[in-house]
Design an enzyme around this catalytic site. Structure first.
Site, mmCIF file in Angstrom:
data_model
loop_
_atom_site.group_PDB
_atom_site.id
_atom_site.type_symbol
_atom_site.label_atom_id
_atom_site.label_comp_id
_atom_site.label_asym_id
_atom_site.label_seq_id
_atom_site.Cartn_x
_atom_site.Cartn_y
_atom_site.Cartn_z
ATOM 1 N N LYS A 117 -7.901 -0.691 -3.628
ATOM 2 C CA LYS A 117 -7.004 0.451 -3.744
ATOM 3 C C LYS A 117 -7.745 1.684 -4.290
ATOM 4 O O LYS A 117 -8.872 1.596 -4.772
ATOM 5 C CB LYS A 117 -5.813 0.095 -4.635
ATOM 6 C CG LYS A 117 -4.859 -0.953 -4.003
ATOM 7 C CD LYS A 117 -4.276 -0.518 -2.678
ATOM 8 C CE LYS A 117 -2.936 -1.156 -2.320
ATOM 9 N NZ LYS A 117 -2.983 -2.575 -1.924
HETATM 10 C C1 PLP Z 1 -1.646 -3.582 -2.032
HETATM 11 C C2 PLP Z 1 -0.184 -3.431 -1.879
HETATM 12 C C3 PLP Z 1 0.744 -4.099 -2.689
HETATM 13 C C4 PLP Z 1 0.349 -5.208 -3.617
HETATM 14 O O1 PLP Z 1 -0.630 -4.891 -4.488
HETATM 15 P P1 PLP Z 1 -1.385 -6.006 -5.363
HETATM 16 O O2 PLP Z 1 -1.821 -5.213 -6.547
HETATM 17 O O3 PLP Z 1 -2.525 -6.470 -4.513
HETATM 18 O O4 PLP Z 1 -0.434 -7.058 -5.703
HETATM 19 C C5 PLP Z 1 2.084 -3.818 -2.562
HETATM 20 N N1 PLP Z 1 2.522 -2.931 -1.655
HETATM 21 C C6 PLP Z 1 1.683 -2.279 -0.828
HETATM 22 C C7 PLP Z 1 2.230 -1.294 0.149
HETATM 23 C C8 PLP Z 1 0.296 -2.522 -0.898
HETATM 24 O O5 PLP Z 1 -0.523 -1.904 -0.058
#
Ligand code: PLP
Length: 400
Positions: A186
């Site tokens: 991210k």
């Molecule tokens: C990455 C993501 C999540 C979940 O994130 P994690 O921290 O990996 O649990 C939730 N919603 C969206 C749209 C994502 O891209």
């Protein structure tokens, strides 16, 4: 998109602070830690960055969604409306809460279509989760307007748009609660991690208690004597993650978002010169975080032809229509109601009745939009690649 590209001395120093304090837990150890409270400091800095009263760090964005649903009192018997273009975590969290996800169409923002919400709500709908996909904004004001009229709370899944704004206001602050991801790929990363933001003190307190086994966090007694208002679970963030978050947040605007936006603008400039190419609608181009560029060809066939050339040139674009990650039509386990439990829960009740099912054809507009779209992920460091991508785009344009 990835904050991992700029991990450097600042992150190392923050981590060393934690190791020097010998305290990895976010609570307690007040003497030993000598003033080092990284998770708490990260929460405070993140709340300030978003211009919001409360922030709670958690172990992931999936956890953030789960905790937010609990704080809002969503559970078995309830439905939650979200979009059919998102990461699976959005609706996994709904199932995990005991509620059932209901999918609505996206529009040309690639996010929840405010005009489709009312088609999907029922008396059981207890939350609406729009997702700011691929770094851009949903039509969040319109979505909140519809939700307010229906008296249903909005949780903004901002996992893919950390730092994004709409006319200056941080994404995640329009709904009752906003959730963020800091996982390994991210925009801002702590390896694993997430955040919940809200201006509602009660929701914050409930979230904080739920994410920590129900502990009431009474400041007048030690942890061992704290009581519990209700049962919870463990979704805590640890100090090492908080440390990384602090270092990354300081770099977010200047070293991450600004560079992504510059790289995106270079590629967009070339795509703009192609007659048959149009772009994803952006409610506020300046507030997009620049982590992806999504464009449309007139139809699926042309999108395929265009991407064939990009692929031959070594620069394939992502077709979310075909890629297994984000599109409803590609979630084979959901469509086939596959569970690891013998009962078939959460798709079936314990006595074998259907709780929900998901026909592949239920989101025709989402399919239409995604089938003619292509997406190029943007990195922070891509000076070497951009000329190659530009060349590939120019070549692909000749194939139209
Ligand atoms: C990455 C993501 C999540 C979940 O994130 P994690 O921290 O990996 O649990 C939730 N919603 C969206 C749209 C994502 O891209």
């Amino acid at each position: 998109m990835p904050g991992y590209e700029i991990i450097g001395e600042e992150e190392q120093q923050e981590i060393l602070d934690v190791l020097a304090s010998k305290t990895l837990f976010r609570y307690e150890f007040h003497e030993q830690r000598r003033g080092v409270y990284k998770v708490e400091a990260f929460e405070k800095a993140f709340a300030d960055y978003c211009g919001v009263k409360h922030a709670l760090a958690v172990s992931s964005a999936t956890a953030a969604l789960r905790v937010a649903l609990a704080a809002l009192g969503v559970g078995p018997g309830d439905e939650v409306v979200t979009q059919g273009f998102t990461f699976v975590a959005t609706w996994e969290a709904v199932f995990e809460s005991g509620a059932v996800p209901v999918f609505a169409e996206i529009d040309d923002t690639l996010c929840l279509d405010p005009a489709d919400i009312e088609n999907r709500v029922s008396p059981r709908t207890k939350a609406i989760i729009p997702v700011h996909m691929c770094g851009g904004q949903a039509k969040i004001k319109q979505i909140v307007e519809v939700a307010d009229r229906l008296n249903i709370p909005v949780i903004e899944d901002t996992a893919q748009a950390c730092g994004g704004r709409l006319h200056g206001r941080a994404l995640g602050t329009f709904g009752r609660m906003g959730t963020f991801s800091f996982d390994a790929v991210k925009t801002l990363t702590t390896g694993e991690g997430g955040m919940i933001i809200t201006n509602d003190k009660d929701l914050f307190v409930r979230s904080s208690e739920f994410h920590d086994h129900g502990h009431d966090h009474d400041p007048n007694v030690g942890r061992g004597l704290e009581k519990r208002n209700f049962i919870g679970f463990n979704y805590r963030m640890m100090e090492l993650q908080g440390a990384l978050g602090l270092a990354q947040l300081r770099k977010l605007d200047d070293q991450i978002l600004q560079r992504q936006r510059q790289n995106k603008a270079r590629i967009k400039g070339v795509l703009s010169g192609i007659d048959q190419v149009t772009f994803r609608h952006s409610p506020d181009e300046d507030g997009d975080i620049g982590s992806f560029i999504t464009f449309f060809l007139p139809n699926e066939e042309k999108a395929r032809a265009f991407n064939k050339v990009l692929t031959e040139e070594g620069c394939p674009a992502v077709s979310w229509f075909e890629n297994p990650w984000h599109y409803y039509g590609q979630w084979e386990h959901l469509l086939a109601s596959k569970s690891c439990l013998p009962s078939g829960y959460p798709f079936k009740t314990e006595d074998g009745q259907d709780r929900c099912n998901y026909p592949v054809s239920s989101l025709p507009e989402t399919a239409r939009i995604l089938s003619r779209s292509l997406t190029i992920p943007i990195n922070i460091h891509m000076d070497q690649e951009i000329p190659r991508i530009i060349q590939a785009i120019q070549k692909a344009a000749l194939a139209l």
